[in-house]
Design a protein around this motif. Structure first.
Motif, short mmCIF file in Angstrom:
data_model
loop_
_atom_site.label_atom_id
_atom_site.label_comp_id
_atom_site.label_asym_id
_atom_site.label_seq_id
_atom_site.Cartn_x
_atom_site.Cartn_y
_atom_site.Cartn_z
N HIS A 166 0.87 -1.17 0.00
CA HIS A 166 0.00 0.00 0.00
C HIS A 166 0.91 1.22 0.00
CE1 HIS A 166 -3.55 -2.46 1.09
NE2 HIS A 166 -2.70 -3.13 1.84
N CYS A 172 -4.68 5.91 -0.59
CA CYS A 172 -3.71 4.85 -0.85
C CYS A 172 -3.27 5.02 -2.30
CB CYS A 172 -4.33 3.48 -0.64
SG CYS A 172 -3.18 2.14 -1.03
N GLU A 204 -0.98 2.94 -3.93
CA GLU A 204 -0.32 1.77 -4.51
C GLU A 204 -1.46 0.82 -4.81
OE1 GLU A 204 3.34 1.31 -4.67
OE2 GLU A 204 2.46 -0.01 -6.17
N TYR A 205 -1.60 0.41 -6.07
CA TYR A 205 -2.75 -0.41 -6.44
C TYR A 205 -2.73 -1.70 -5.63
CZ TYR A 205 -6.23 -3.00 -8.88
OH TYR A 205 -7.34 -3.75 -9.15
N CYS A 206 -3.76 -1.89 -4.78
CA CYS A 206 -3.72 -3.00 -3.82
C CYS A 206 -4.92 -3.91 -3.93
CB CYS A 206 -3.58 -2.44 -2.41
SG CYS A 206 -4.86 -1.25 -1.97
N MET A 214 -9.79 3.00 -0.37
CA MET A 214 -8.93 2.90 0.82
C MET A 214 -8.62 4.31 1.31
SD MET A 214 -5.69 0.46 1.34
CE MET A 214 -4.69 0.55 2.82
N HIS A 241 -9.04 -0.69 -3.68
CA HIS A 241 -7.94 0.28 -3.59
C HIS A 241 -8.44 1.72 -3.61
CE1 HIS A 241 -4.48 2.64 -4.83
NE2 HIS A 241 -5.09 2.92 -5.95
CU1 CUA Z 1 -4.08 0.08 -0.31
CU2 CUA Z 1 -4.22 0.80 -2.59
#
Ligand code: CUA
Length: 331
Positions: free
Chosen positions: A159, A194, A196-198, A205, A202
Motif C-alpha cells: 500500500h 492509498c 499503490e494499487y492494492c 482505501m 484500492h
Molecule cells: Cu491500499 Cu491501494
C-alpha cells in the motif's frame, strides 16, 4: 454502498490552480523545487517559442530554389551558455531536491510515534497512548504544531500512504517498516489516499487526518483510550461497520465472507468437513487468525475463501469482545 460514496466525495482542500493547500511544515521541501522548475519551464517556453515563431516567418523560403544567404556553423558564446546555464540550473534543482529529501526522510527526534498498519482496505493507527483507531474512512486525530512520525507496515500487500495537503507519500510494505513524518500547521480535515494499487477496493482505501489543538488532542486521546475498553453491542456495531462490513454482511446477504447474521452460537461446518460451534473462542480465533478454521458455507462461493488478513494487533481484546456482543444481537 453509501459509505464509499461519502468517502469518494471527500474534497482535498485546494490552493490556487495547481496545488492542494499546503498545511504541514513538510510542504516547502516539495513545493519549492516544484515552483522553481515550473517557472523555469514557463520562461524557457516563451524564450524558445517566441524567437522560433519570429524566425520561422522572417527566414521562411520566399521563392522556389532560394539559396541560403549565410552558413554560420559555430558560436562560442552561444554554445557555452546553453551548456553552462542548464548545468547551473540542474545543480540548483539537485541541491534543493536533496536537502528536501533529507528533511522529509529524517523525522525530528521529538516526534510523536504512531504505528500504522495497512491492510486490504483500510488503515489502523496505534497511538502512543496504546489505543488503536482504524477502519474504512477512519478519522485520525493529530495535534497541530507537533511533529508526528508514522512507523508503517502492511499485513498483506503493498500500500502507500499519501496525504496531498502535507506533501508526504510513502510505500507501506509487508514485512518491513517504513516511516513518514509531518507537522500540521493548520486546523482542519485532510484526506489520506492509498497510492499503490492494492486490489478491488484500492480506490476506496480512504481516510482522514483531523488536525486539532493540543488541548483537544489530549482530551480526544483520553476519551478514545477509555472508550476502547467499552464492551457493549453499540461499540461492537461501530467496529463492525469500520472493519468488517466490506466482506461480511449483517443482514444475511452473501459477501466475500460469512454473514454475521445468526452466526453467534450456530454450528458451523468447516472446509475440512469438521464441525464447530461459533462461540466466543471460535469468533476471537477467526478474527485474530482467520486461516485456522475456514467455514464451508455462507459465502458467495463455497468453501469460503481464505482471504481475510489477521486482525491480531489491530483490534484489542475488549474490541473483539464488543464485536461479539454485537454479533449476539444479530439473530
Ligand atoms: Cu491500499 Cu491501494
Amino acid at each position: 454502498m453509501d459509505k464509499d460514496l461519502e468517502l469518494q466525495s471527500m474534497v482535498i482542500p485546494q490552493e490556487g490552480f495547481w496545488m492542494p493547500k499546503g498545511t504541514s511544515v513538510t510542504v516547502p521541501a516539495v513545493d519549492d523545487p516544484w515552483w522553481l522548475i515550473y517557472w523555469v519551464c514557463v520562461i524557457t517556453f516563451f524564450l524558445i517559442i517566441i524567437p522560433m515563431a519570429y524566425f520561422a516567418v522572417k527566414y521562411r523560403r520566399k521563392a522556389v530554389g532560394q539559396r541560403a544567404e549565410s552558413q554560420v556553423d559555430h558560436n562560442q558564446l552561444l554554445e557555452l551558455s546553453w551548456s553552462v546555464l542548464p548545468l547551473v540550473f540542474f545543480a540548483i534543482v539537485f541541491v534543493m531536491g536533496f536537502r528536501g529529501f533529507l528533511f522529509l526522510y529524517v523525522p525530528p527526534a521529538n516526534a510523536t510515534e504512531v504505528r500504522v498498519t495497512a491492510q486490504k482496505w483500510f488503515w489502523t493507527w496505534t497511538y502512543p497512548e496504546g489505543f488503536s483507531v482504524g477502519g474504512k474512512g477512519a478519522e485520525f486525530v493529530v495535534p497541530i504544531g507537533e511533529p508526528v512520525k508514522l512507523v508503517m507496515t502492511s499485513t498483506d500487500v503493498l500500500h502507500s500512504l499519501f496525504v496531498p495537503n502535507f506533501r508526504v507519500k510513502q510505500d507501506v510494505v509487508p514485512g518491513r517498516y517504513t516511516t513518514l513524518w509531518f507537522q500540521a500547521t493548520e486546523l482542519g480535515t485532510f484526506p489520506i489516499l492509498c497510492t499503490e494499487y492494492c486490489g478491488t477496493d484500492h480506490s476506496n482505501m480512504l481516510a482522514k487526518i483531523k488536525v486539532v489543538s493540543k488541548e483537544e488532542y489530549a482530551a480526544w486521546a483520553k476519551k478514545t483510550a477509555d472508550s476502547g475498553a467499552t464492551v457493549d453491542a453499540p461499540t461492537g456495531e461501530k467496529l463492525v461497520n469500520q472493519y468488517c462490513t466490506a466482506c461480511h454482511s449483517v443482514d444475511g446477504s452473501m459477501r466475500v465472507g460469512p454473514s454475521f447474521k445468526g452466526l453467534y452460537g450456530r454450528e458451523e461446518e468447516l472446509a475440512d468437513g469438521s464441525k464447530i460451534v461459533a462461540n466466543d473462542a471460535y469468533i476471537m480465533e477467526s478474527i485474530y487468525t482467520p486461516a485456522k478454521a475456514i467455514a464451508k458455507n455462507g459465502c458467495a462461493v463455497a468453501p469460503c475463501p481464505n482471504a481475510m488478513t489477521p486482525f491480531q494487533g489491530v483490534l484489542s481484546d475488549p474490541q473483539v469482545r464488543a464485536i461479539i456482543e454485537y454479533m449476539k444481537t444479530l439473530k
